[in-house]
Design a protein around this motif. Sequence first.
Motif, PDB file in Angstrom:
ATOM      1  N   UNK A   1      91.503  85.362  81.403  1.00  0.00           N
ATOM      2  CA  UNK A   1      92.235  85.351  82.753  1.00  0.00           C
ATOM      3  C   UNK A   1      91.340  85.677  83.884  1.00  0.00           C
ATOM      4  N   UNK A   2      91.170  84.704  84.793  1.00  0.00           N
ATOM      5  CA  UNK A   2      90.480  85.401  85.988  1.00  0.00           C
ATOM      6  C   UNK A   2      91.292  85.455  87.209  1.00  0.00           C
ATOM      7  N   UNK A   3      91.620  86.874  87.544  1.00  0.00           N
ATOM      8  CA  UNK A   3      92.760  87.178  88.573  1.00  0.00           C
ATOM      9  C   UNK A   3      92.246  86.765  89.885  1.00  0.00           C
ATOM     10  N   UNK A   4      90.931  86.900  90.300  1.00  0.00           N
ATOM     11  CA  UNK A   4      90.475  86.522  91.241  1.00  0.00           C
ATOM     12  C   UNK A   4      90.744  85.343  91.833  1.00  0.00           C
ATOM     13  N   UNK A   5      90.380  84.267  91.017  1.00  0.00           N
ATOM     14  CA  UNK A   5      90.594  82.732  91.208  1.00  0.00           C
ATOM     15  C   UNK A   5      91.807  82.484  90.745  1.00  0.00           C
ATOM     16  N   UNK A   6      92.780  83.072  90.056  1.00  0.00           N
ATOM     17  CA  UNK A   6      93.926  82.640  89.594  1.00  0.00           C
ATOM     18  C   UNK A   6      93.977  81.407  88.651  1.00  0.00           C
ATOM     19  N   UNK A   7      92.736  81.705  87.780  1.00  0.00           N
ATOM     20  CA  UNK A   7      92.401  80.705  86.597  1.00  0.00           C
ATOM     21  C   UNK A   7      92.623  80.975  85.147  1.00  0.00           C
ATOM     22  N   UNK A   8      93.238  80.195  84.595  1.00  0.00           N
ATOM     23  CA  UNK A   8      93.241  80.520  83.039  1.00  0.00           C
ATOM     24  C   UNK A   8      92.208  79.832  82.409  1.00  0.00           C
ATOM     25  N   UNK A   9      91.310  80.463  81.551  1.00  0.00           N
ATOM     26  CA  UNK A   9      90.460  79.891  80.854  1.00  0.00           C
ATOM     27  C   UNK A   9      90.687  79.712  79.658  1.00  0.00           C
ATOM     28  N   UNK A  10      90.502  78.545  78.874  1.00  0.00           N
ATOM     29  CA  UNK A  10      90.705  78.328  77.504  1.00  0.00           C
ATOM     30  C   UNK A  10      89.546  77.597  76.757  1.00  0.00           C
ATOM     31  N   UNK A  11      88.996  78.165  75.929  1.00  0.00           N
ATOM     32  CA  UNK A  11      87.715  77.529  75.146  1.00  0.00           C
ATOM     33  C   UNK A  11      88.285  77.221  73.889  1.00  0.00           C
ATOM     34  N   UNK A  12      88.208  75.741  73.601  1.00  0.00           N
ATOM     35  CA  UNK A  12      88.496  75.429  72.209  1.00  0.00           C
ATOM     36  C   UNK A  12      87.262  74.733  71.515  1.00  0.00           C
ATOM     37  N   UNK A  13      87.136  75.135  70.227  1.00  0.00           N
ATOM     38  CA  UNK A  13      85.932  74.992  69.355  1.00  0.00           C
ATOM     39  C   UNK A  13      86.623  74.394  68.272  1.00  0.00           C
ATOM     40  N   UNK A  14      86.099  72.998  67.748  1.00  0.00           N
ATOM     41  CA  UNK A  14      86.334  72.324  66.483  1.00  0.00           C
ATOM     42  C   UNK A  14      85.437  72.976  65.686  1.00  0.00           C
ATOM     43  N   UNK A  15      85.570  73.958  64.790  1.00  0.00           N
ATOM     44  CA  UNK A  15      84.666  74.767  63.948  1.00  0.00           C
ATOM     45  C   UNK A  15      84.537  73.830  62.844  1.00  0.00           C
ATOM     46  N   UNK A  16      85.179  72.692  62.456  1.00  0.00           N
ATOM     47  CA  UNK A  16      84.905  71.778  61.188  1.00  0.00           C
ATOM     48  C   UNK A  16      83.823  70.906  61.431  1.00  0.00           C
ATOM     49  N   UNK A  17      83.525  70.544  62.805  1.00  0.00           N
ATOM     50  CA  UNK A  17      82.412  69.650  63.145  1.00  0.00           C
ATOM     51  C   UNK A  17      80.911  69.891  62.803  1.00  0.00           C
ATOM     52  N   UNK A  18      80.180  69.005  62.696  1.00  0.00           N
ATOM     53  CA  UNK A  18      78.863  69.175  62.588  1.00  0.00           C
ATOM     54  C   UNK A  18      77.992  69.356  63.758  1.00  0.00           C
TER      55      UNK A  18
END
Length: 878
Positions: free
Chosen positions: A475-492
């Motif tokens: 969470x970035x409180x200054x910009x009021x942005x939620x950051x979500x990083x999604x990684x597909x670990x099964x992929x080559x």
Amino acid sequence: MSQSQFSLLQTLNQMLDDSHTRRFELPGAKPHYNPDRPGQVEHIALDLALDIPNNAYSGTCRIRLKPIRDGIDKLTLDAVDLSIQQITIGRTKQTFDYDGEVLTIHLKQPTKAGKPVEVAIAYQNEQPRRGIYFIHPTDPAPKKPVQVWTQGEDEDSRFWFPCFDYPGQLATSEIRVRVPKRYMAISNGELAETVEDGDDKIYHWQQKQVHPTYLMTLAVGDFAELRDTWNDIPVTYYVEKGYEADAKRSMGKTPQMIEFFSQTFGYAYPYPKYAQVCVDDFIFGGMENTSTTLLTDRCLLDERAAIDNQRTESLVAHELAHQWFGDLVVVKHWSHAWIKEGMATYSEVLWTNHEYGAADAAYYRLNEARSYIDEDSSRYRRPIVTHVYREAIELYDGHLYEKGACVYHMMRAELGDELFFKAIHTFVNDNAHQTVETVDLLRAIEKSTGRNLHFLFDQYVFRGGHPDYKVAYAWDNDSKLAKVTVTQTQAKDGETGLNSGLYDLKIPIGFGFVESAKKSKTAEPTIQTFTVRVHEKEQTFYFPLPQKPQFVSFDQDNHILKTVTLEYPVAELKAQLSHDPDPVSRIYGAIALAKKGNLEAVKSLATALTDDPFWGVRVEVAEQLGSIKLDQAVDALLKALKDDNARVRRAVVGALGKLKTAASYKALKTLAEKGDPSYYTEAAAIKALASVVTTPIDGKSKEDKVLKLLKSVLEERVGWNEAVRSGAIAGLSQFKTSEAALDLILKYTATEVPQALRLNAIRALGAIASGQNPHNLDRLLDRLRDLSDETFFLTQVAVVQALGNMETTRAVSILQSLSDRTPDGRVRRIAEEAIRRVYTKAGENQAVKKLQEELEQLKKDNQNLRSRLENLEAKAKA
């Protein structure tokens, strides 16, 4: 090189080659297609006389065929190990060739297109090995009933009558069978008549709706009959006499289920009756023969078993759902069997939702997904639809059942309830009494909804696997942005498209705000949802929010088949566990919290174990606490032993078995001695107690005391399906170095031991083997070698399971021998997979060394043979 040694070499080479890919196709797999059709089978009539004492019968099979073209001069039928006496068409005898598997009839008069031909085949069968089973009392089991029953799926009908044995042929059928008067005979369809003839009785059953040969059935026994109805249609339950109360308890919801599935599938139950017959020694849980399901008698619940056993109810629902998916709508080829098995399995979820609510259904579906994922990670990965195999029965696995069920659910999530059930109604009504392939389901969806779900089928049905997501949040409180990083670990890395293993899906991400929930215990949190397209190896998304959310719900409501690892801060995980309305999300939160392993995580889990309103979450929390080696985890679990839900108590005692403390020992010992209202909880406590004492408690060994207790359990607690005594056997298997424990387990592998307990004892030999000294290991392997000679399917499976758990390559020769001689493709496959596991456990280097030694010995043997041959040739010339 002998065939066994060659097979051993093939298996080892494949094991080394596939150590990372775990291929589904084993040596000998090939593409399978339905055969060319000479015409349409219109009717099959069996007229049989059973000789039950001698495991034999004789009779006539009449097949009426409507030829599709002129000039057919021979018919090729499936018929295995039958004694063919005579074949006629009308009064004219036909010549035939028969090799024990294929019956070729040479027609004296070639066919005319559209002009039916009725072939009458007189035959006998003695000591059948598959297809039809004769059950008798034996010296070890004198109370076993006399019964005869059949099992046709996948291609076993050919073992009890000549037929075109593949699902693409649908015909009406009838069975006339002569049995001793004291027995009852049940079959498909309607009972046309019964005729008494001396000491015998002739039952004549007629199935007027078309169905495939594998769904033809016969069950004979001295049954009690319980009658029920649905909309004036008879609903009957047949069980061994004395089990009437258990039958009603176990199957009594059937009329309500018929009503539910008639509405759900948009098609009223299509047959003139529905019978369920519970038979002894059944090799499966159940079989959905048209209008007449056969069930194992092990599904019958006594009053105590019904406390926390819903498997029987799910089994009844599963087999009933097949009357629509599988019997009314028939798969054209085994490769498309997921259509029926996936829906029957998903029907367990649908019924659970109807009867017990959305939370129970969501948890049920989670465990179906886990079952498939376990198979995918530990056995092999394959497309759901594949026609490459050795025997069709190999397809009947977690991909077909549980993954198929999850695909149906994803279709539902994609379409929404209204359009999903509209598509199901269209599919069933358009294809009733016909055969289908996967494309027919896609066509029904598009016809009824306008939606094209090829994208989903391409990713989940026509290729193997599923996405493995790693999700990070900040969470970035200054910009009021939620950051979500999604990684597909099964992929080559560095690849795109289907070959990369990437999935392209739209996933809802919910952000939860719990301020409203804090004001009222009944208020649910506010959730703001965004749907994103996840299609790359790694993607980062930013979401503008008015304030920091308390928790993040990835794949809100958890409709997608996946694995997910949450990398959230502790505060967000605690809030997710406490406030997310979706029980599956709360479970994911509990799993992620437990990985933190700190006191703060334990406190949050302990609160959930007490306060969460859904028993399934409490079960999962208990299991997670069992992985945290802190005293506070033990304290939380001890309090939960008083939970009013038996399934939670069972999970708690299992967790305590992993936390080997004086407190857990004392609590488990008390419960093991005094028992529990639930069979399963009591058995779990006995097993867990044994696990705790495998290490000293406060510096003192408690093994002898517990061993004495386990022995008394085995001697005194005989009961339903041997559930409690099987817990004692499982406990004994924890004592890896104990000769006394091994002696007890070996004792309970004797033939006179009740089947359920005996099978568990056989399996336990594999678990106890790893710590035994060489002499005891010899005894253990010798016993498994003797047991491998038994022909009963479930015994062979138990032997394979035991051997597959061993860490010595000496198990391989027994597995290979069993694989070579068993007639059952299911046993053959799991034996070959067990060989691979044994070599993996023993270490690849040791396996290679062993193989090299065998090949060196083979070379020496060949050299000796060559020398002897040269000497003989020299003498001959002299």
